[in-house]
Design a protein around this motif. Structure first.
Motif, mmCIF file in Angstrom:
data_model
loop_
_atom_site.group_PDB
_atom_site.id
_atom_site.type_symbol
_atom_site.label_atom_id
_atom_site.label_comp_id
_atom_site.label_asym_id
_atom_site.label_seq_id
_atom_site.Cartn_x
_atom_site.Cartn_y
_atom_site.Cartn_z
ATOM 1 N N UNK A 274 48.809 8.359 30.822
ATOM 2 C CA UNK A 274 49.733 8.134 31.928
ATOM 3 C C UNK A 274 49.966 6.639 32.089
ATOM 4 N N UNK A 275 50.758 6.275 33.082
ATOM 5 C CA UNK A 275 51.012 4.860 33.329
ATOM 6 C C UNK A 275 50.570 4.489 34.735
ATOM 7 N N UNK A 276 51.380 4.927 35.741
ATOM 8 C CA UNK A 276 51.053 4.611 37.137
ATOM 9 C C UNK A 276 51.061 5.884 37.985
ATOM 10 N N UNK A 277 50.897 7.016 37.362
ATOM 11 C CA UNK A 277 50.961 8.293 38.072
ATOM 12 C C UNK A 277 49.610 8.656 38.702
ATOM 13 N N UNK A 278 49.663 9.169 39.920
ATOM 14 C CA UNK A 278 48.434 9.587 40.611
ATOM 15 C C UNK A 278 47.832 10.848 39.990
ATOM 16 N N UNK A 279 48.505 11.411 38.992
ATOM 17 C CA UNK A 279 47.969 12.591 38.315
ATOM 18 C C UNK A 279 46.593 12.300 37.709
ATOM 19 N N UNK A 280 46.310 11.040 37.427
ATOM 20 C CA UNK A 280 45.024 10.725 36.812
ATOM 21 C C UNK A 280 43.864 11.020 37.767
ATOM 22 N N UNK A 281 44.109 10.928 39.090
ATOM 23 C CA UNK A 281 43.048 11.239 40.050
ATOM 24 C C UNK A 281 42.636 12.715 39.933
ATOM 25 N N UNK A 282 43.624 13.593 39.812
ATOM 26 C CA UNK A 282 43.324 15.019 39.655
ATOM 27 C C UNK A 282 42.587 15.272 38.339
ATOM 28 N N UNK A 283 42.984 14.539 37.308
ATOM 29 C CA UNK A 283 42.360 14.708 35.996
ATOM 30 C C UNK A 283 40.899 14.264 36.012
ATOM 31 N N UNK A 284 40.531 13.415 36.970
ATOM 32 C CA UNK A 284 39.124 13.012 37.103
ATOM 33 C C UNK A 284 38.219 14.215 37.365
ATOM 34 N N UNK A 285 38.785 15.235 38.005
ATOM 35 C CA UNK A 285 37.996 16.439 38.295
ATOM 36 C C UNK A 285 37.630 17.190 37.019
ATOM 37 N N UNK A 286 38.390 16.938 35.944
ATOM 38 C CA UNK A 286 38.094 17.587 34.661
ATOM 39 C C UNK A 286 37.120 16.762 33.820
ATOM 40 N N UNK A 287 36.891 15.497 34.240
ATOM 41 C CA UNK A 287 35.966 14.576 33.561
ATOM 42 C C UNK A 287 36.251 14.471 32.059
ATOM 43 N N UNK A 288 37.490 14.116 31.743
ATOM 44 C CA UNK A 288 37.896 13.938 30.346
ATOM 45 C C UNK A 288 38.591 12.589 30.179
ATOM 46 N N UNK A 289 38.704 12.089 28.957
ATOM 47 C CA UNK A 289 39.228 10.737 28.725
ATOM 48 C C UNK A 289 40.672 10.526 29.174
ATOM 49 N N UNK A 290 40.949 9.277 29.599
ATOM 50 C CA UNK A 290 42.280 8.875 30.051
ATOM 51 C C UNK A 290 42.685 7.589 29.339
ATOM 52 N N UNK A 291 43.959 7.535 28.957
ATOM 53 C CA UNK A 291 44.547 6.294 28.427
ATOM 54 C C UNK A 291 45.674 5.880 29.374
#
Length: 371
Positions: A274-291
């Motif tokens: 992602x870039x600046x999307x708050x979707x990454x906060x939800x993805x934290x619940x899955x505990x998987x890598x983010x770029x």
């Protein structure tokens, strides 16, 4: 000129037409337990209100639903739907929203009516509302959020950002984000994975990488940045054997062609870009890598800006346009060797997602609609 005319029309509606409609319907008594779910950006129940809707229907609450996409309807048809809302607004015990909805703040509402903003994103990432000139133009007269009883957010660290954005100090509460409840439901996650396998059979045996960027500018003139780099990566031969890329575009840019929504893809993605999307906060619940791929980082930082330090985010950063595909490819390969952001993700989750535990919807209903 077209934008100014649209803004002028909005203000006429908000300051004149809507208050008049509310006034002539004010005699209607508030009905205890009567709920309105309203949204002006979707033609059916928005994903971020789906869990709440399901709970209300299951538990026998009387609900009225007013959904429409003002971009698709056009100005006057949208006005008609908003007038329909104003006619029943005086009867509502609680109005739930998950995005901007101007009619709700267009008049002095009854004290017995609660307006609760669930919002459609977690955490507090890019600036929005009154913190951003793209969201509330300088020429706009009125208070977009004045009737809100409270705003529910995903965790304590999100409170300061939302308080500034909506000018609602003391009314932003870390109750949690209702829509995240499904990410604690094993059946929901398995259903998403089944759909993924059915809709994208070529993804079998590969790591699913979801690119979910936010838009640039304002919602009416939204643009996208970074798609060329993702397109190149999707056809990299040495990546294709191990990775399967899916693009999940923000709805303000256009209807996504993907079979699964961003919310569904989060449940089964192996890596998020992602870039600046708050979707990454939800993805934290899955505990998987983010770029975090941010080609226009410097411009965006000086323009819209952030509520947090972008350079300390819990994932690999790919900032700037130069050699973008190669650097994202390198980040993917580095994650294969070692995930060094496990601890950082956990810290962010505790700060920004602390109230998301799978029971948020029940807490929300008990807080505002206790029988």
């Amino acid at each position: 000129m077209k934008f100014r005319i649209k803004q002028f029309f909005k203000m006429i509606c908000q300051h004149t037409i809507f208050p008049i409609v509310y006034f002539f319907n004010r005699w209607k008594p508030v009905e205890k337990g009567f709920v309105i779910l309203a949204d002006a950006h979707h033609e059916s129940c928005p994903p971020h209100m789906m869990e709440l809707r399901r709970y209300l229907v299951t538990n026998g609450y009387k609900i009225e639903e007013i959904y429409f996409d003002v971009k698709n309807l056009g100005m006057f048809q949208g006005l008609k739907r908003m007038i329909e809302f104003m006619a029943i607004y005086p009867k509502a015990h609680v109005v739930f929203l998950c995005d901007y909805f101007l009619p709700a703040s267009s008049c002095k509402k009854k004290k017995k009516t609660k307006v609760v903003q669930l919002w459609h994103g977690c955490g507090a990432f890019k600036k929005f509302g009154y913190s951003s000139k793209d969201d509330v133009p300088l020429g706009y007269k009125g208070d977009v959020f004045k009737n809100y009883t409270e705003v529910t957010v995903s965790g304590k660290a999100a409170v300061p950002g939302f308080s500034k954005a909506m000018c609602l100090a003391g009314r932003v509460v870390p109750v949690g984000a209702s829509h995240t409840d499904r990410l604690f439901d094993a059946n929901y996650i398995e259903q998403c994975k089944d759909r993924l396998r059915f809709e994208y059979p070529d993804s079998a045996g590969k790591k699913v990488v979801v690119w979910a960027p936010t838009f640039r500018g304002n919602a009416a003139n939204a643009t996208l940045v970074g798609q060329d780099a993702i397109d190149m990566l999707m056809y990299e031969k040495d990546l294709m054997k191990d990775y399967y890329f899916i693009k999940s575009i923000h709805p303000h840019i256009g209807t996504s062609r993907e079979a699964l929504s961003t919310d569904e893809l989060i449940a089964c993605a192996d890596i998020l870009i992602t870039d600046y999307s708050s979707v990454f906060f939800e993805f934290l619940l899955m505990d998987k890598p983010i770029i975090f791929m941010a080609p226009d980082y410097e411009e965006y930082k000086l323009g819209r800006g952030f509520y947090l330090n972008y350079e300390e985010l819990p994932g690999k950063l790919v900032i700037g346009r130069e050699s973008l595909p190669e650097r994202v490819k390198k980040a993917l390969k580095e994650y294969e060797v070692e995930d060094t952001y496990i601890e950082a993700r956990d810290t962010y989750k505790k700060e920004y997602m602390s109230s998301c535990d799978g029971y948020v919807t029940e807490r929300v209903v008990n807080r505002y609609l206790s029988k």
